[in-house]
Design a protein around this motif. Structure first.
Motif, PDB file in Angstrom:
ATOM      1  N   SER A   1      45.922 -10.607   0.220  1.00 25.52           N
ATOM      2  CA  SER A   1      46.801 -11.689   0.644  1.00 25.52           C
ATOM      3  C   SER A   1      48.121 -11.116   1.144  1.00 25.52           C
ATOM      4  N   GLY A   2      48.424 -11.391   2.409  1.00 28.79           N
ATOM      5  CA  GLY A   2      49.635 -10.859   3.023  1.00 28.79           C
ATOM      6  C   GLY A   2      49.385  -9.639   3.874  1.00 28.79           C
ATOM      7  N   SER A   3      48.274  -8.951   3.659  1.00 28.45           N
ATOM      8  CA  SER A   3      47.912  -7.781   4.477  1.00 28.45           C
ATOM      9  C   SER A   3      46.441  -7.876   4.868  1.00 28.45           C
ATOM     10  N   GLU A   4      46.073  -9.054   5.335  1.00 26.36           N
ATOM     11  CA  GLU A   4      44.665  -9.290   5.650  1.00 26.36           C
ATOM     12  C   GLU A   4      44.137  -8.326   6.704  1.00 26.36           C
ATOM     13  N   TYR A   5      44.976  -7.948   7.651  1.00 25.71           N
ATOM     14  CA  TYR A   5      44.546  -7.052   8.718  1.00 25.71           C
ATOM     15  C   TYR A   5      44.062  -5.714   8.173  1.00 25.71           C
ATOM     16  N   LEU A   6      44.744  -5.204   7.129  1.00 30.65           N
ATOM     17  CA  LEU A   6      44.349  -3.924   6.556  1.00 30.65           C
ATOM     18  C   LEU A   6      43.030  -4.061   5.795  1.00 30.65           C
ATOM     19  N   THR A   7      42.853  -5.202   5.142  1.00 27.53           N
ATOM     20  CA  THR A   7      41.588  -5.451   4.440  1.00 27.53           C
ATOM     21  C   THR A   7      40.424  -5.485   5.420  1.00 27.53           C
ATOM     22  N   TRP A   8      40.607  -6.163   6.553  1.00 21.23           N
ATOM     23  CA  TRP A   8      39.547  -6.212   7.556  1.00 21.23           C
ATOM     24  C   TRP A   8      39.292  -4.831   8.172  1.00 21.23           C
ATOM     25  N   ALA A   9      40.357  -4.073   8.374  1.00 17.17           N
ATOM     26  CA  ALA A   9      40.174  -2.721   8.922  1.00 17.17           C
ATOM     27  C   ALA A   9      39.350  -1.871   7.972  1.00 17.17           C
ATOM     28  N   MET A  10      39.669  -1.943   6.690  1.00 16.26           N
ATOM     29  CA  MET A  10      38.987  -1.112   5.697  1.00 16.26           C
ATOM     30  C   MET A  10      37.572  -1.606   5.422  1.00 16.26           C
ATOM     31  N   ASN A  11      37.412  -2.912   5.343  1.00 17.78           N
ATOM     32  CA  ASN A  11      36.137  -3.475   4.884  1.00 17.78           C
ATOM     33  C   ASN A  11      35.152  -3.778   5.997  1.00 17.78           C
ATOM     34  N   THR A  12      35.613  -3.876   7.240  1.00 21.06           N
ATOM     35  CA  THR A  12      34.702  -4.220   8.338  1.00 21.06           C
ATOM     36  C   THR A  12      34.778  -3.227   9.498  1.00 21.06           C
ATOM     37  N   TYR A  13      35.979  -2.937   9.974  1.00 23.10           N
ATOM     38  CA  TYR A  13      36.126  -2.000  11.096  1.00 23.10           C
ATOM     39  C   TYR A  13      35.619  -0.609  10.724  1.00 23.10           C
ATOM     40  N   LEU A  14      36.075  -0.087   9.576  1.00 27.09           N
ATOM     41  CA  LEU A  14      35.646   1.249   9.157  1.00 27.09           C
ATOM     42  C   LEU A  14      34.134   1.333   8.947  1.00 27.09           C
ATOM     43  N   PRO A  15      33.501   0.382   8.271  1.00 32.33           N
ATOM     44  CA  PRO A  15      32.036   0.447   8.156  1.00 32.33           C
ATOM     45  C   PRO A  15      31.330   0.510   9.508  1.00 32.33           C
ATOM     46  N   GLY A  16      31.892  -0.181  10.524  1.00 30.31           N
ATOM     47  CA  GLY A  16      31.293  -0.091  11.849  1.00 30.31           C
ATOM     48  C   GLY A  16      31.355   1.325  12.397  1.00 30.31           C
ATOM     49  N   LEU A  17      32.485   1.990  12.183  1.00 31.07           N
ATOM     50  CA  LEU A  17      32.621   3.377  12.632  1.00 31.07           C
ATOM     51  C   LEU A  17      31.671   4.300  11.873  1.00 31.07           C
ATOM     52  N   VAL A  18      31.585   4.098  10.555  1.00 35.00           N
ATOM     53  CA  VAL A  18      30.694   4.922   9.729  1.00 35.00           C
ATOM     54  C   VAL A  18      29.240   4.689  10.126  1.00 35.00           C
ATOM     55  N   ALA A  19      28.892   3.438  10.363  1.00 34.44           N
ATOM     56  CA  ALA A  19      27.510   3.107  10.722  1.00 34.44           C
ATOM     57  C   ALA A  19      27.085   3.818  12.003  1.00 34.44           C
ATOM     58  N   GLU A  20      28.011   3.949  12.962  1.00 33.25           N
ATOM     59  CA  GLU A  20      27.686   4.653  14.207  1.00 33.25           C
ATOM     60  C   GLU A  20      27.662   6.164  13.990  1.00 33.25           C
ATOM     61  N   ARG A  21      28.671   6.675  13.268  1.00 32.18           N
ATOM     62  CA  ARG A  21      28.749   8.127  13.044  1.00 32.18           C
ATOM     63  C   ARG A  21      27.522   8.641  12.298  1.00 32.18           C
ATOM     64  N   TYR A  22      27.037   7.891  11.331  1.00 31.93           N
ATOM     65  CA  TYR A  22      25.925   8.346  10.503  1.00 31.93           C
ATOM     66  C   TYR A  22      24.673   7.493  10.744  1.00 31.93           C
ATOM     67  N   ARG A  23      24.445   7.170  11.994  1.00 29.53           N
ATOM     68  CA  ARG A  23      23.337   6.283  12.339  1.00 29.53           C
ATOM     69  C   ARG A  23      21.973   6.908  12.092  1.00 29.53           C
TER      70      ARG A  23
END
Length: 352
Positions: free
Chosen positions: A126-148
């Motif tokens: 709460s108050g830093s939702e952008y960082l939560t989305w970066a960590m919980n959704t954006y980063l997994p997308g990067l990991v999913a591609e890197r270690y596909r």
């Protein structure tokens, strides 16, 4: 009883024959991304100890190239507390200090055919939702591609489900998702990123919806016990919970690699008991000789997960909730160190 953190860490990382067999069946190294949190260090140690042990019996059907050869267990995290990295290194776990969100960081990590994904953000959402989305959704997308091309076991959360009637059996893997609040929504986003990788690149994935792991230094049972011990009111808005000993959750994680598939296999990781928060507090009150104080009232619904599917695959947890409560009570009364990271399990609106 468990009296010291050395004993606690030994117990959390003590491999069973099933763990040893699961690691022996893996081809190649294992890398844990986000290994610096509450569960990561003991999971890395468990993997190392299971790798170093020898299976009690041969498994000819799993006699593939690479099986039985030495494996690297690699823990990746920022390691803001350098003692964590030092402790892991002393246990035979390789460590890489890395901020996974830094541009280019993932490209510099070694390849690994087996990945456990643990990097996440919950509190302070709460108050830093952008960082939560970066960590919980954006980063997994990067990991999913890197270690596909790797097998990936990714931790998720039971928070992706909606509230269930307390009188029922809890959410199953086929229950509709209904995440409340941006934390739970971003965790569902994490799952969707790994689903995308599984669909596009045929990445084999297992998604573990955990709810709730308990160490003796943190967890729902610790939160309730400490409130009783210190004479603070226990919030009853979330009137029932599921819990699981962290050591059992670690074991189920390692054994999930054999169930990685495309589309991803979803598994609820939790204990078999549906526990009343009021009764937990009363039980701790008896152990401490103190009368619990309550605030609020129970609702007809709660965040409850059904772990029956995982129990069919892995067996029921080896530590019962009653045993866990005995351990937690002993730990608190003897002054055991706490992480001071409350779970806020009582939050019904998904705001953390």
């Amino acid at each position: 009883m468990i009296d010291t953190e050395i004993e606690l860490e030994e117990r959390l990382s003590r491999p069973t024959e099933h763990d040893i067999a699961a690691i022996a069946a893996l081809d190649g190294d294992l890398m844990i991304l986000g290994a610096g949190g509450k569960m990561g260090p003991s999971l890395a140690k468990l993997a190392r100890r299971a790798t170093d042990a020898k299976p009690s019996r041969a498994e000819p059907s799993r006699d593939r190239k690479g099986v039985g050869t030495p494996k690297r267990i690699i823990a990746v995290a920022r390691f803001s507390d350098p003692n964590t990295a030092t402790d892991l290194h002393a246990s035979g776990v390789e460590t890489i200090a890395c901020d996974l969100l830094e541009p280019g960081a993932l490209a510099q990590l070694p390849d690994a055919p087996n990945i456990i994904y643990m990097a996440a953000r919950k509190f302070g959402t709460s108050g830093s939702e952008y960082l939560t989305w970066a960590m919980n959704t954006y980063l997994p997308g990067l990991v999913a591609e890197r270690y596909r091309t790797s097998r990936i076991v990714a931790f998720s959360s039971g928070n992706v489900y909606g509230l269930e009637p307390i009188a029922g059996n809890g959410s199953t893997e086929s229950s509709p998702v209904a995440p409340a609040g941006e934390y739970a929504q971003s965790v569902l986003g994490r799952e969707r990123m790994f689903e995308y990788a599984s669909s596009r690149w045929q990445t084999k994935v297992a998604l573990l919806r955990l709810n709730y792991a308990v160490d003796l230094r943190y967890g729902v049972l610790v939160d309730i016990a400490l409130s009783v011990f210190e004479g603070r009111p226990i919030d009853l808005r979330m009137g029932a919970v599921n819990v699981i000993w962290q050591g059992d959750a670690n074991s189920m994680c390692l054994r999930s690699f054999q169930h990685c598939q495309t589309p991803p296999r979803v598994l609820n990781i939790t204990g078999p008991e549906k526990l009343s928060v009021r009764e937990i507090a009363r039980d701790f009150g008896q152990r401490f000789g103190r009368l619990p104080i309550f605030s609020g009232e129970e609702s007809a619904t709660a965040l409850l997960n059904n772990g029956a599917e995982a129990h069919k695959l892995f067996g029921r947890p080896t530590v019962t909730s009653s045993e866990l409560m005995d351990w937690v009570a002993h730990w608190i009364t003897t002054g055991g160190r706490l992480l001071n990271k409350p779970t806020h399990f009582e939050a019904r609106d998904g705001k953390f």
